[in-house]
Design an enzyme around this catalytic site. Structure first.
Site, PDB file in Angstrom:
ATOM      1  N   ARG A  90      -7.937 -20.872  50.004  1.00 35.31           N
ATOM      2  CA  ARG A  90      -7.335 -22.190  50.362  1.00 35.31           C
ATOM      3  C   ARG A  90      -6.641 -21.990  51.772  1.00 35.31           C
ATOM      4  NH1 ARG A  90      -4.553 -25.217  45.215  1.00 35.31           N
ATOM      5  NH2 ARG A  90      -6.151 -25.051  43.924  1.00 35.31           N
ATOM      6  N   ALA A 138      -3.800 -17.059  57.340  1.00 34.47           N
ATOM      7  CA  ALA A 138      -2.339 -17.225  57.313  1.00 34.47           C
ATOM      8  C   ALA A 138      -1.869 -15.612  56.998  1.00 34.47           C
ATOM      9  CB  ALA A 138      -2.048 -18.059  56.086  1.00 34.47           C
ATOM     10  N   LEU A 160      -3.301 -17.779  49.402  1.00 36.33           N
ATOM     11  CA  LEU A 160      -2.883 -17.837  50.706  1.00 36.33           C
ATOM     12  C   LEU A 160      -4.063 -17.942  51.642  1.00 36.33           C
ATOM     13  CD1 LEU A 160      -0.080 -17.711  52.422  1.00 36.33           C
ATOM     14  CD2 LEU A 160      -0.573 -15.207  52.583  1.00 36.33           C
ATOM     15  N   ASP A 161      -4.116 -18.778  52.689  1.00 37.13           N
ATOM     16  CA  ASP A 161      -5.483 -18.665  53.711  1.00 37.13           C
ATOM     17  C   ASP A 161      -5.650 -17.474  54.188  1.00 37.13           C
ATOM     18  OD1 ASP A 161      -5.979 -21.471  52.988  1.00 37.13           O
ATOM     19  OD2 ASP A 161      -4.886 -22.013  54.790  1.00 37.13           O
ATOM     20  N   ARG A 162      -7.052 -17.174  54.667  1.00 35.09           N
ATOM     21  CA  ARG A 162      -7.214 -16.395  55.409  1.00 35.09           C
ATOM     22  C   ARG A 162      -6.692 -15.923  56.739  1.00 35.09           C
ATOM     23  NH1 ARG A 162     -12.321 -12.835  56.378  1.00 35.09           N
ATOM     24  NH2 ARG A 162     -13.336 -13.991  54.867  1.00 35.09           N
TER      25      ARG A 162
END
Length: 323
Positions: A323, A106, A102-104
């Site tokens: 990611r 997001a 999980l993206d930073r």
């Protein structure tokens, strides 16, 4: 502690996976009580196991799985040198690792656990979990855009794709349900179509939703929920839309012989507050997990301080890639 195979002992310390441990053994980098071990060697906590002269210690922790409603700005990495990393944000008394990606920037739902092999298997098979997102992009969206998003981006000539469910929520906002074994890289799909994501929120993983779990809050999973989460990777998930992709190979004891925690004494939803991290530069990690039923089942993470780029890691293990 009962005697266990050396590669499993190494994995249980969190140093690396069992297959990586096998490679270290083949390279002769592992010693037991000062000697190079014979094939099939078993060890206990009394044995001194070293890798490149670094002694290993098995973590004496109860198995725990958390469901965390991650705020934007927290990096899903175990590298403590990264600013606003998820481990210091949670400050949970166990050696947790995030499961999946999980993206930073997001926000939304994310599992974490201290069961090393389960984390590795589940992260490797992350696309087997059905996920639901609400996405906001930087400009108006069209019907053609939504169609291509549902197909996982720009299709390759002759390729047959399984479509995902997509519905428009506004002029620049949509909901997408990512089916198992499809392209789960929402950001890449959107950017490949010439758009940029303004806000990304994961609202569901399989049958798990936030419910009353506000952003920045976490809760522990029950034994039944833990088994449900792990059963997906083992090919026994109950979500109707699951695919039947090729399964990963498992060590049976990793998933079936794991010591299960006792049932929580209380199912109270009253939130607790995690102890704040006093030193962001500290590279130490919590040593032992609170026993289920005695500690909080719900807690609150530490707020982020800044979203500026963090320095690169110099540590041995960088944890889960971002990611």
């Amino acid at each position: 502690m009962e005697a266990k195979r050396l590669n499993k002992f190494i994995s249980d310390t969190g140093f690396c996976s069992r297959r990586e441990a096998d490679k270290l053994l083949e390279q002769g980098r592992v010693t037991v009580n000062g000697k190079v071990p014979e094939p099939g060697t078993k060890v206990t906590a009394k044995d001194k196991v070293r890798i490149d002269d670094e002694i290993l210690h098995v973590r004496e922790e109860e198995t725990v799985f958390l469901l965390f409603n991650k705020p934007a700005g927290i990096a899903t990495t175990t590298d403590l040198s990264v600013k606003n990393n998820i481990i210091q944000a949670l400050n949970y008394p166990a050696a947790l690792q995030p499961i999946g990606f999980l993206d930073r920037e997001a926000e939304g739902l994310l599992f974490l656990s201290n069961e090393t092999e389960a984390v590795r298997k589940m992260t490797k098979n992350d696309a087997k979990y059905e996920k639901e997102y609400i996405v906001t992009v930087d400009r108006l969206i069209s019907g053609d855009f939504l169609t291509k998003v549902s197909e996982g981006g720009i299709p390759e000539p002759g390729a047959i794709r399984k479509k995902n469910f997509v519905t428009k929520l506004g002029t620049n906002r949509f909901r997408i349900v990512l089916e198992p074994n499809t392209n789960h890289h929402v950001k890449r799909i959107v950017e490949a179509l010439g758009y940029k994501i303004v806000h990304l929120q994961r609202v569901r993983i399989n049958n798990f939703t936030a419910g009353k779990l506000q952003v920045g809050m976490w809760r522990t999973l029950t034994e039944t929920e833990m088994n449900e989460v792990k059963s997906v990777v083992a090919g026994k998930g109950k979500t109707k839309s699951f695919g039947t992709g090729k399964e990963d190979n498992f060590y049976v004891e990793d998933f079936l012989a794991t010591k299960s925690p006792a049932k929580p004494q209380s199912r109270s939803k009253r939130p607790g507050t995690a102890t704040p991290v006093n030193n962001e530069k500290s590279r130490s990690r919590p040593k032992s997990a609170a026993k289920p039923g005695s500690g909080p089942r719900i807690g609150k993470s530490k707020p982020t301080t800044s979203r500026n780029a963090a320095p690169k890691s110099t540590g041995r293990r960088g944890g889960t890639s971002k990611r």
